[in-house]
Design a protein around this motif. Structure first.
Motif, PDB file in Angstrom:
ATOM      1  N   LEU A 179       0.873  -1.166   0.000  1.00  0.00           N
ATOM      2  CA  LEU A 179       0.000   0.000   0.000  1.00  0.00           C
ATOM      3  C   LEU A 179       0.913   1.219   0.000  1.00  0.00           C
ATOM      4  CD1 LEU A 179      -2.815   1.332   0.319  1.00  0.00           C
ATOM      5  CD2 LEU A 179      -2.471   1.170   2.795  1.00  0.00           C
ATOM      6  N   LEU A 180       0.780   2.046  -1.034  1.00  0.00           N
ATOM      7  CA  LEU A 180       1.629   3.221  -1.173  1.00  0.00           C
ATOM      8  C   LEU A 180       0.835   4.495  -0.936  1.00  0.00           C
ATOM      9  CD1 LEU A 180       3.383   2.344  -4.558  1.00  0.00           C
ATOM     10  CD2 LEU A 180       4.127   1.753  -2.261  1.00  0.00           C
ATOM     11  N   GLN A 181       1.472   5.466  -0.339  1.00  0.00           N
ATOM     12  CA  GLN A 181       0.927   6.813  -0.296  1.00  0.00           C
ATOM     13  C   GLN A 181       1.798   7.632  -1.229  1.00  0.00           C
ATOM     14  OE1 GLN A 181       0.644   8.704   3.540  1.00  0.00           O
ATOM     15  NE2 GLN A 181       0.195  10.696   2.624  1.00  0.00           N
ATOM     16  N   VAL A 182       1.175   8.185  -2.255  1.00  0.00           N
ATOM     17  CA  VAL A 182       1.892   8.916  -3.291  1.00  0.00           C
ATOM     18  C   VAL A 182       1.386  10.345  -3.327  1.00  0.00           C
ATOM     19  CG1 VAL A 182       2.309   9.032  -5.786  1.00  0.00           C
ATOM     20  CG2 VAL A 182       2.173   6.813  -4.655  1.00  0.00           C
ATOM     21  N   GLU A 183       2.291  11.289  -3.417  1.00  0.00           N
ATOM     22  CA  GLU A 183       1.911  12.694  -3.525  1.00  0.00           C
ATOM     23  C   GLU A 183       2.475  13.264  -4.815  1.00  0.00           C
ATOM     24  OE1 GLU A 183       2.938  14.867   0.000  1.00  0.00           O
ATOM     25  OE2 GLU A 183       1.626  13.637   1.249  1.00  0.00           O
ATOM     26  N   VAL A 184       1.559  13.732  -5.668  1.00  0.00           N
ATOM     27  CA  VAL A 184       1.915  14.373  -6.931  1.00  0.00           C
ATOM     28  C   VAL A 184       1.068  15.634  -7.078  1.00  0.00           C
ATOM     29  CG1 VAL A 184       2.668  12.266  -8.112  1.00  0.00           C
ATOM     30  CG2 VAL A 184       0.270  12.923  -8.182  1.00  0.00           C
ATOM     31  N   ALA A 185       1.400  16.459  -8.042  1.00  0.00           N
ATOM     32  CA  ALA A 185       0.733  17.748  -8.214  1.00  0.00           C
ATOM     33  C   ALA A 185      -0.719  17.622  -8.654  1.00  0.00           C
ATOM     34  CB  ALA A 185       1.506  18.609  -9.211  1.00  0.00           C
ATOM     35  N   ASP A 186      -1.006  16.667  -9.541  1.00  0.00           N
ATOM     36  CA  ASP A 186      -2.353  16.552 -10.098  1.00  0.00           C
ATOM     37  C   ASP A 186      -2.501  15.186 -10.777  1.00  0.00           C
ATOM     38  OD1 ASP A 186      -0.871  16.884 -12.471  1.00  0.00           O
ATOM     39  OD2 ASP A 186      -1.399  19.002 -12.627  1.00  0.00           O
ATOM     40  N   LEU A 187      -3.677  14.945 -11.347  1.00  0.00           N
ATOM     41  CA  LEU A 187      -3.919  13.646 -11.981  1.00  0.00           C
ATOM     42  C   LEU A 187      -3.020  13.385 -13.198  1.00  0.00           C
ATOM     43  CD1 LEU A 187      -7.765  13.202 -11.567  1.00  0.00           C
ATOM     44  CD2 LEU A 187      -5.938  11.927 -10.448  1.00  0.00           C
TER      45      LEU A 187
ATOM     46  N   TYR B 197       0.101  12.122 -11.807  1.00  0.00           N
ATOM     47  CA  TYR B 197      -0.033  10.741 -11.333  1.00  0.00           C
ATOM     48  C   TYR B 197      -0.027   9.768 -12.501  1.00  0.00           C
ATOM     49  CZ  TYR B 197      -1.441   6.400  -9.372  1.00  0.00           C
ATOM     50  OH  TYR B 197      -1.453   5.080  -9.047  1.00  0.00           O
ATOM     51  N   GLU B 198      -0.706  10.115 -13.572  1.00  0.00           N
ATOM     52  CA  GLU B 198      -0.719   9.242 -14.752  1.00  0.00           C
ATOM     53  C   GLU B 198       0.706   9.011 -15.259  1.00  0.00           C
ATOM     54  OE1 GLU B 198      -2.916   8.872 -19.082  1.00  0.00           O
ATOM     55  OE2 GLU B 198      -2.888  10.806 -18.081  1.00  0.00           O
ATOM     56  N   ASP B 199       1.502  10.062 -15.299  1.00  0.00           N
ATOM     57  CA  ASP B 199       2.896   9.939 -15.723  1.00  0.00           C
ATOM     58  C   ASP B 199       3.691   9.071 -14.741  1.00  0.00           C
ATOM     59  OD1 ASP B 199       5.250  10.828 -17.396  1.00  0.00           O
ATOM     60  OD2 ASP B 199       5.853  11.572 -15.422  1.00  0.00           O
ATOM     61  N   PHE B 200       3.511   9.315 -13.439  1.00  0.00           N
ATOM     62  CA  PHE B 200       4.191   8.519 -12.410  1.00  0.00           C
ATOM     63  C   PHE B 200       3.807   7.044 -12.538  1.00  0.00           C
ATOM     64  CE2 PHE B 200       3.737   6.462  -8.248  1.00  0.00           C
ATOM     65  CZ  PHE B 200       5.065   6.444  -7.843  1.00  0.00           C
ATOM     66  N   HIS B 201       2.518   6.769 -12.679  1.00  0.00           N
ATOM     67  CA  HIS B 201       2.023   5.401 -12.783  1.00  0.00           C
ATOM     68  C   HIS B 201       2.606   4.695 -13.999  1.00  0.00           C
ATOM     69  CE1 HIS B 201      -0.920   2.376 -14.167  1.00  0.00           C
ATOM     70  NE2 HIS B 201      -1.103   2.140 -12.887  1.00  0.00           N
ATOM     71  N   ALA B 202       2.537   5.328 -15.160  1.00  0.00           N
ATOM     72  CA  ALA B 202       2.949   4.690 -16.402  1.00  0.00           C
ATOM     73  C   ALA B 202       4.464   4.567 -16.545  1.00  0.00           C
ATOM     74  CB  ALA B 202       2.387   5.470 -17.596  1.00  0.00           C
ATOM     75  N   ASN B 203       5.191   5.573 -16.103  1.00  0.00           N
ATOM     76  CA  ASN B 203       6.621   5.620 -16.398  1.00  0.00           C
ATOM     77  C   ASN B 203       7.544   5.236 -15.249  1.00  0.00           C
ATOM     78  OD1 ASN B 203       6.269   6.531 -19.116  1.00  0.00           O
ATOM     79  ND2 ASN B 203       5.592   8.456 -18.237  1.00  0.00           N
TER      80      ASN B 203
ATOM     81  N   VAL C  33       6.024  -5.607 -10.500  1.00  0.00           N
ATOM     82  CA  VAL C  33       4.701  -4.960 -10.522  1.00  0.00           C
ATOM     83  C   VAL C  33       3.869  -5.585 -11.638  1.00  0.00           C
ATOM     84  CG1 VAL C  33       3.427  -2.808 -10.876  1.00  0.00           C
ATOM     85  CG2 VAL C  33       5.543  -2.802  -9.544  1.00  0.00           C
ATOM     86  N   ALA C  34       2.788  -6.275 -11.257  1.00  0.00           N
ATOM     87  CA  ALA C  34       1.899  -6.908 -12.227  1.00  0.00           C
ATOM     88  C   ALA C  34       0.632  -6.081 -12.417  1.00  0.00           C
ATOM     89  CB  ALA C  34       1.545  -8.315 -11.772  1.00  0.00           C
ATOM     90  N   THR C  35       0.085  -5.559 -11.320  1.00  0.00           N
ATOM     91  CA  THR C  35      -1.118  -4.734 -11.394  1.00  0.00           C
ATOM     92  C   THR C  35      -1.006  -3.590 -10.398  1.00  0.00           C
ATOM     93  OG1 THR C  35      -2.300  -6.047  -9.749  1.00  0.00           O
ATOM     94  CG2 THR C  35      -2.622  -6.669 -12.052  1.00  0.00           C
ATOM     95  N   VAL C  36      -1.719  -2.529 -10.695  1.00  0.00           N
ATOM     96  CA  VAL C  36      -1.775  -1.369  -9.804  1.00  0.00           C
ATOM     97  C   VAL C  36      -3.235  -0.977  -9.670  1.00  0.00           C
ATOM     98  CG1 VAL C  36      -1.137   1.053  -9.481  1.00  0.00           C
ATOM     99  CG2 VAL C  36       0.505  -0.539 -10.506  1.00  0.00           C
ATOM    100  N   THR C  37      -3.710  -0.838  -8.456  1.00  0.00           N
ATOM    101  CA  THR C  37      -5.045  -0.328  -8.182  1.00  0.00           C
ATOM    102  C   THR C  37      -4.879   1.002  -7.480  1.00  0.00           C
ATOM    103  OG1 THR C  37      -5.910  -2.566  -7.946  1.00  0.00           O
ATOM    104  CG2 THR C  37      -7.227  -0.780  -7.000  1.00  0.00           C
ATOM    105  N   SER C  38      -5.524   2.031  -8.005  1.00  0.00           N
ATOM    106  CA  SER C  38      -5.344   3.376  -7.461  1.00  0.00           C
ATOM    107  C   SER C  38      -6.634   3.901  -6.858  1.00  0.00           C
ATOM    108  CB  SER C  38      -4.900   4.334  -8.579  1.00  0.00           C
ATOM    109  OG  SER C  38      -3.706   3.899  -9.177  1.00  0.00           O
ATOM    110  N   TYR C  39      -6.476   4.656  -5.787  1.00  0.00           N
ATOM    111  CA  TYR C  39      -7.581   5.358  -5.144  1.00  0.00           C
ATOM    112  C   TYR C  39      -7.133   6.797  -4.935  1.00  0.00           C
ATOM    113  CZ  TYR C  39      -9.109   0.632  -4.037  1.00  0.00           C
ATOM    114  OH  TYR C  39      -9.489  -0.676  -4.121  1.00  0.00           O
ATOM    115  N   VAL C  40      -8.026   7.740  -5.201  1.00  0.00           N
ATOM    116  CA  VAL C  40      -7.714   9.151  -5.000  1.00  0.00           C
ATOM    117  C   VAL C  40      -8.394   9.601  -3.717  1.00  0.00           C
ATOM    118  CG1 VAL C  40      -7.953  11.482  -5.932  1.00  0.00           C
ATOM    119  CG2 VAL C  40      -7.494   9.555  -7.467  1.00  0.00           C
ATOM    120  N   SER C  41      -7.617  10.177  -2.833  1.00  0.00           N
ATOM    121  CA  SER C  41      -8.153  10.664  -1.558  1.00  0.00           C
ATOM    122  C   SER C  41      -8.946  11.939  -1.787  1.00  0.00           C
ATOM    123  CB  SER C  41      -6.994  10.940  -0.589  1.00  0.00           C
ATOM    124  OG  SER C  41      -7.482  11.512   0.601  1.00  0.00           O
TER     125      SER C  41
END
Length: 76
Positions: free
Chosen positions: A27-35, A38-44, A52-60
């Protein structure tokens, strides 16, 4: 797991990483500027880590923090 853990600690966007039980391993807590950031962080970065096989994301939507020791502050 060791390669993932070594890699995840190198990503400044990750402010907390918990090894957990259940359907997911971490379970990760990630802080980025905006969605888009996050998309760039997730993909790249995140998806490129070893193991890493799968990633499930939740936005606080909101963060609630209890007062120390469950005490309520009383304002007079």
């Amino acid at each position: 797991m060791t390669a993932f853990e070594r890699g995840i600690t190198q990503l400044p966007e990750v402010v907390a990483c918990h090894h957990i039980t259940g359907n997911c391993d971490y379970l990760l807590q990630v802080e980025v500027a905006d969605l888009p950031a996050y998309e760039d962080f997730h993909a790249n970065q995140l998806a490129a880590l070893p193991g890493v096989a799968t990633v499930t994301s939740y936005v606080s939507m909101k963060t609630l923090s209890p007062t120390p020791h469950g005490r309520r502050e009383v304002k007079e």
